[in-house]
Design an enzyme around this catalytic site. Structure first.
Site, short mmCIF file in Angstrom:
data_model
loop_
_atom_site.label_atom_id
_atom_site.label_comp_id
_atom_site.label_asym_id
_atom_site.label_seq_id
_atom_site.Cartn_x
_atom_site.Cartn_y
_atom_site.Cartn_z
N ASN A 209 0.84 -1.20 0.00
CA ASN A 209 0.00 0.00 0.00
C ASN A 209 0.88 1.24 0.00
O ASN A 209 2.10 1.15 0.07
CB ASN A 209 -0.97 -0.02 1.18
CG ASN A 209 -0.25 -0.07 2.51
OD1 ASN A 209 0.44 0.86 2.88
ND2 ASN A 209 -0.39 -1.20 3.23
N TYR A 210 0.25 2.40 -0.07
CA TYR A 210 0.98 3.66 -0.27
C TYR A 210 1.57 4.26 0.99
O TYR A 210 2.13 5.35 0.94
CB TYR A 210 0.05 4.70 -0.90
CG TYR A 210 -0.32 4.42 -2.33
CD1 TYR A 210 0.66 4.19 -3.27
CD2 TYR A 210 -1.64 4.43 -2.73
CE1 TYR A 210 0.33 3.95 -4.60
CE2 TYR A 210 -1.99 4.20 -4.05
CZ TYR A 210 -1.00 3.96 -4.99
OH TYR A 210 -1.33 3.73 -6.28
#
Ligand code: CTP
Length: 400
Positions: A209-210
């Protein structure tokens, strides 16, 4: 409290150098130990004899001692100090500090200093207002240095004139208050999870994920600054830690993060679960790179990862504290309340992705803190390190 604190006082060549004598006197009166480092220019304005008499320490000016040629170690000095104060700081020295021009003992000491640095500029208004000086001061601020400017103290800036050095008592008061604010987590052991987790699909692919890890790293720093011993369990991030109070454990997957957290939590006073843990991982991790199917779709079966926060919530003993995060897009408070209860947290930091300047991949955040007793406190958009300060303050109040 300045009592027992080791302060390097750097003096540069300004007419305000005589005020350094008053600074030393005030520091010594408050129980601090003072080591003066003076530039060659500074000695034109005040004699080392006055300064060594007031500080009860020989004044350092050259790289080598004049008498016996022994080497003054700026590195040792930088490690010795609890804080460095440069007062007065001329435009020239500010420029050198901002740009790493280490041509005298004071600047080398500044560059080696691990402790917080306080800088009191002293020059005439035109020099102070020049974009060059202003840019250098901004640069020093961005390094985390504290700039002490007149106007913040008792004398209004229109009376003393911008650029003129702040009064000695006010400068010493700034340091005193700084040390007062320290140590709210002294002796406390805090575990922090940060960053994303990578769930391996095959040797070259993962589910991730970011999350940048910035919030968790800012929290680790803020806890360490308050005197805590921090164990920072970090997922894959490109961030570094320098504070000696932070021990870092690098992990990749949720399972590794879980193992590190359950191992370290029992011996800790609190845990802050800041990581963006992947909720699922591929059931099968291929040892070989998965090849493109000639025709048709590909299906991957995912299995749930352990919930680290919930696991620590179950392990939590009386006196231990647990802090979680919730990143929500709808029904924020209701979801956060549900998570707080389900994971047995003491408080939860709520981010709404709807807020501008909040969430992933940016340097600011806007949070609300929801406590187990239902109290909700909302904070404005702030840099992540200041948000970390608010969270640490709340945690420290619960650990008293
Ligand atoms: N958390 C954790 N371990 C997990 C999932 C979440 O420790 N496997 C922690 C996070 O670090 C955060 C809190 O739990 O402090 C809430 O994370 P979030 O992803 O919002 O919660 P979930 O329980 O995964 O809920 P959902 O994804 O359904 O919103």
């Amino acid at each position: 409290m300045l009592k027992g604190k080791k302060i390097i006082l750097g003096i540069t060549g300004s007419i305000a150098a005589y005020k350094a004598a008053y600074i030393i006197r005030a520091l010594v009166k408050k129980g601090a130990e003072v080591q003066v480092v003076i530039t060659p220019g500074g000695k034109e304005f005040i004699t080392p004899i006055t300064l060594s008499a007031l500080s009860s320490n020989p004044v350092i000016s050259e790289f080598f001692s004049n008498r016996d040629g022994s080497w003054h170690s700026h590195v040792d000095l930088g490690l010795w100090a609890d804080a460095m104060l440069i007062a007065p700081a001329t435009a020239s020295s500010i420029g050198k500090m901002a740009n790493g021009i280490a041509d005298n003992m004071l600047i080398t000491t500044y560059l080696s200093c691990k402790a917080p640095v306080f800088i009191a500029p002293a020059m005439d208004l035109d020099m102070f207002a020049h974009p060059s000086t202003q840019q250098n001061i901004e640069k020093l601020r961005s390094f985390g240095n504290h700039i002490i400017e007149p106007g913040e103290g008792e004398l209004a800036s229109h009376l003393v004139g911008k650029g003129r050095m702040e009064e000695p008592d006010v400068i010493v008061g700034v340091l005193d208050r700084y040390f007062d604010g320290l140590g709210s987590l002294t002796q406390k052991k805090i575990v922090i999870t940060a960053g994303p987790t990578y769930e391996k699909i095959d040797p070259v692919r993962f589910i991730g994920n970011y999350s940048s890890g910035k919030m968790g790293f800012a929290l680790a720093e803020a806890c360490a600054v308050q005197g805590a011993q921090v164990t920072l369990i970090a997922g894959p991030v490109s961030l570094s830690t320098t504070h000696p109070g932070i021990r870092r454990i690098d992990v990749e997957s949720a399972e590794e993060m879980y193992q590190a957290a359950v191992r370290t939590f029992p011996d800790s006073d609190a845990a802050i679960l800041c990581a963006a843990v992947a909720d699922y991982r591929p059931e099968v991790q291929s040892d070989e790179k998965i090849k493109r199917e000639k025709t048709g779709d590909i299906t991957m079966h995912l299995v749930p990862n352990p919930d680290i926060a919930a696991a620590l919530g179950k392990m939590k003993q009386a006196g231990q504290r647990l802090v979680g995060f919730a990143l929500e897009t709808t029904n924020e408070v209701a979801h956060a309340t549900e998570k707080l209860e389900r994971k047995n947290l003491d408080f939860i930091v709520l981010n709404s992705l709807k807020d501008k300047g909040a969430g992933f991949r940016c340097d600011t955040n806007k949070v609300s803190i929801l406590e187990a007793n239902g109290k909700l406190t909302e904070y404005p958009v702030k840099p992540k390190n200041e948000v970390a300060g608010d969270i640490v303050e709340k945690l420290a109040s619960l650990l008293k």
